[in-house]
Scaffold this motif. Structure first.
Motif, PDB file in Angstrom:
ATOM      1  N   GLY A 177      79.624  68.249  72.499  1.00  0.00           N
ATOM      2  CA  GLY A 177      79.443  66.747  72.542  1.00  0.00           C
ATOM      3  C   GLY A 177      78.117  66.119  72.324  1.00  0.00           C
ATOM      4  O   GLY A 177      77.866  65.267  71.500  1.00  0.00           O
ATOM      5  N   ARG A 178      77.162  66.579  73.044  1.00  0.00           N
ATOM      6  CA  ARG A 178      75.887  66.385  73.086  1.00  0.00           C
ATOM      7  C   ARG A 178      75.434  66.537  71.634  1.00  0.00           C
ATOM      8  O   ARG A 178      74.432  65.638  70.766  1.00  0.00           O
ATOM      9  N   ARG A 179      75.666  67.681  70.814  1.00  0.00           N
ATOM     10  CA  ARG A 179      75.171  68.116  69.432  1.00  0.00           C
ATOM     11  C   ARG A 179      75.749  66.955  68.490  1.00  0.00           C
ATOM     12  O   ARG A 179      75.285  66.549  67.845  1.00  0.00           O
ATOM     13  N   GLU A 180      77.194  66.603  68.748  1.00  0.00           N
ATOM     14  CA  GLU A 180      77.749  65.504  67.821  1.00  0.00           C
ATOM     15  C   GLU A 180      76.898  64.202  68.213  1.00  0.00           C
ATOM     16  O   GLU A 180      76.937  63.509  66.894  1.00  0.00           O
ATOM     17  N   LEU A 181      76.717  63.985  69.368  1.00  0.00           N
ATOM     18  CA  LEU A 181      76.239  62.647  69.687  1.00  0.00           C
ATOM     19  C   LEU A 181      74.797  62.479  68.895  1.00  0.00           C
ATOM     20  O   LEU A 181      74.184  61.834  68.151  1.00  0.00           O
ATOM     21  N   SER A 182      74.042  63.614  69.137  1.00  0.00           N
ATOM     22  CA  SER A 182      72.805  63.805  68.488  1.00  0.00           C
ATOM     23  C   SER A 182      73.083  63.562  66.777  1.00  0.00           C
ATOM     24  O   SER A 182      72.179  62.839  66.007  1.00  0.00           O
ATOM     25  N   ARG A 183      73.770  64.139  66.272  1.00  0.00           N
ATOM     26  CA  ARG A 183      74.159  63.905  64.704  1.00  0.00           C
ATOM     27  C   ARG A 183      74.587  62.363  64.498  1.00  0.00           C
ATOM     28  O   ARG A 183      74.079  61.847  63.706  1.00  0.00           O
ATOM     29  N   MET A 184      75.440  61.775  65.425  1.00  0.00           N
ATOM     30  CA  MET A 184      75.520  60.587  65.284  1.00  0.00           C
ATOM     31  C   MET A 184      74.534  59.706  65.304  1.00  0.00           C
ATOM     32  O   MET A 184      74.285  58.436  64.422  1.00  0.00           O
ATOM     33  N   LYS A 185      73.582  59.776  66.098  1.00  0.00           N
ATOM     34  CA  LYS A 185      72.323  58.970  66.596  1.00  0.00           C
ATOM     35  C   LYS A 185      71.514  59.056  65.226  1.00  0.00           C
ATOM     36  O   LYS A 185      70.965  58.047  64.684  1.00  0.00           O
ATOM     37  N   ALA A 186      71.691  60.148  64.432  1.00  0.00           N
ATOM     38  CA  ALA A 186      70.651  60.467  63.186  1.00  0.00           C
ATOM     39  C   ALA A 186      71.302  59.537  62.071  1.00  0.00           C
ATOM     40  O   ALA A 186      70.396  58.856  61.477  1.00  0.00           O
ATOM     41  N   LEU A 187      72.724  59.447  62.093  1.00  0.00           N
ATOM     42  CA  LEU A 187      73.414  58.740  61.027  1.00  0.00           C
ATOM     43  C   LEU A 187      72.909  57.292  61.228  1.00  0.00           C
ATOM     44  O   LEU A 187      72.737  56.348  60.535  1.00  0.00           O
ATOM     45  N   TRP A 188      73.108  57.114  62.525  1.00  0.00           N
ATOM     46  CA  TRP A 188      72.961  55.650  62.953  1.00  0.00           C
ATOM     47  C   TRP A 188      71.437  55.062  62.671  1.00  0.00           C
ATOM     48  O   TRP A 188      71.203  53.895  62.219  1.00  0.00           O
ATOM     49  N   ARG A 189      70.474  55.947  62.807  1.00  0.00           N
ATOM     50  CA  ARG A 189      69.092  55.559  62.551  1.00  0.00           C
ATOM     51  C   ARG A 189      68.939  55.460  60.965  1.00  0.00           C
ATOM     52  O   ARG A 189      68.362  54.357  60.402  1.00  0.00           O
ATOM     53  N   LYS A 190      69.618  56.464  60.194  1.00  0.00           N
ATOM     54  CA  LYS A 190      69.631  56.191  58.829  1.00  0.00           C
ATOM     55  C   LYS A 190      70.504  55.082  58.250  1.00  0.00           C
ATOM     56  O   LYS A 190      69.739  54.489  57.329  1.00  0.00           O
ATOM     57  N   LEU A 191      71.327  54.970  58.874  1.00  0.00           N
ATOM     58  CA  LEU A 191      72.102  53.490  58.414  1.00  0.00           C
ATOM     59  C   LEU A 191      71.233  52.176  58.638  1.00  0.00           C
ATOM     60  O   LEU A 191      70.961  51.211  57.804  1.00  0.00           O
ATOM     61  N   ASN A 192      70.569  52.145  59.832  1.00  0.00           N
ATOM     62  CA  ASN A 192      69.673  51.205  60.301  1.00  0.00           C
ATOM     63  C   ASN A 192      68.553  51.121  59.303  1.00  0.00           C
ATOM     64  O   ASN A 192      67.940  49.822  59.117  1.00  0.00           O
ATOM     65  N   ASP A 193      67.941  52.203  59.049  1.00  0.00           N
ATOM     66  CA  ASP A 193      66.727  52.117  58.268  1.00  0.00           C
ATOM     67  C   ASP A 193      67.023  51.569  56.749  1.00  0.00           C
ATOM     68  O   ASP A 193      66.336  51.082  56.240  1.00  0.00           O
ATOM     69  N   SER A 194      68.244  51.966  56.286  1.00  0.00           N
ATOM     70  CA  SER A 194      68.904  51.677  54.964  1.00  0.00           C
ATOM     71  C   SER A 194      68.969  49.943  54.993  1.00  0.00           C
ATOM     72  O   SER A 194      68.560  49.590  53.989  1.00  0.00           O
ATOM     73  N   GLN A 195      69.587  49.426  55.880  1.00  0.00           N
ATOM     74  CA  GLN A 195      69.789  48.061  56.433  1.00  0.00           C
ATOM     75  C   GLN A 195      68.308  47.441  56.175  1.00  0.00           C
ATOM     76  O   GLN A 195      68.177  46.456  55.590  1.00  0.00           O
ATOM     77  N   ASN A 196      67.350  47.915  56.866  1.00  0.00           N
ATOM     78  CA  ASN A 196      65.962  47.310  56.924  1.00  0.00           C
ATOM     79  C   ASN A 196      65.341  47.320  55.533  1.00  0.00           C
ATOM     80  O   ASN A 196      64.717  46.405  55.174  1.00  0.00           O
ATOM     81  N   LEU A 197      65.389  48.534  54.913  1.00  0.00           N
ATOM     82  CA  LEU A 197      64.988  48.466  53.456  1.00  0.00           C
ATOM     83  C   LEU A 197      65.561  47.483  52.616  1.00  0.00           C
ATOM     84  O   LEU A 197      64.917  46.983  51.623  1.00  0.00           O
ATOM     85  N   LEU A 198      66.915  47.269  52.766  1.00  0.00           N
ATOM     86  CA  LEU A 198      67.544  45.930  52.167  1.00  0.00           C
ATOM     87  C   LEU A 198      67.293  44.797  52.602  1.00  0.00           C
ATOM     88  O   LEU A 198      67.929  43.860  52.174  1.00  0.00           O
ATOM     89  N   GLY A 199      66.570  44.580  53.445  1.00  0.00           N
ATOM     90  CA  GLY A 199      66.033  43.256  53.918  1.00  0.00           C
ATOM     91  C   GLY A 199      66.940  42.719  55.118  1.00  0.00           C
ATOM     92  O   GLY A 199      67.180  41.491  55.173  1.00  0.00           O
ATOM     93  N   GLY A 200      67.908  43.694  55.605  1.00  0.00           N
ATOM     94  CA  GLY A 200      68.858  43.037  56.712  1.00  0.00           C
ATOM     95  C   GLY A 200      68.160  42.851  58.044  1.00  0.00           C
ATOM     96  O   GLY A 200      67.192  43.282  58.195  1.00  0.00           O
TER      97      GLY A 200
END
Length: 110
Positions: A87-110
């Motif tokens: 579960g900790r490994r899966e959560l780590s993957r989830m956090k990485a995706l969350w950061r990627k989504l957030n970075d993408s939103q910021n790049l798009l001006g969100g």
């Protein structure tokens, strides 16, 4: 009168519910009521038993969390959930995706 939630808001909450439950459990093991209470405090999730306990069962079946009966303290024994190493490994993957989504939103001006 409260505004009706749109379909995309409902779908986003559904999609993120496992992630946020696992974030709560990463902080410390907890029983269902505590998980629901912690999520309710965020004012984003008001997860009832009919949603939370099936979600906990799915996370258990996938090996991400592990229930144990806690008998310490007053009252009846309660099922307490904790993250497994998987579960900790899966959560780590989830956090990485969350950061990627957030970075993408910021790049798009969100």
């Amino acid at each position: 009168m409260a505004r009706a939630e749109t379909n995309w808001e409902t779908q986003m909450r559904k999609g993120l519910s496992e992630y946020f439950v696992m974030l709560v459990l990463a902080a410390s093991p907890a029983h269902g009521y505590k998980i629901a209470s912690d999520l309710r405090e965020l004012e984003i999730f008001d997860m009832g038993e009919g949603t939370l306990y099936p979600l906990l069962a799915r996370l258990t079946a996938r090996g991400f969390i592990k229930p144990a009966w806690a008998t310490d303290g007053p009252g009846a024994a309660r099922k307490v959930y904790s993250l497994t190493s998987q579960g900790r490994r899966e959560l780590s993957r989830m956090k990485a995706l969350w950061r990627k989504l957030n970075d993408s939103q910021n790049l798009l001006g969100g």
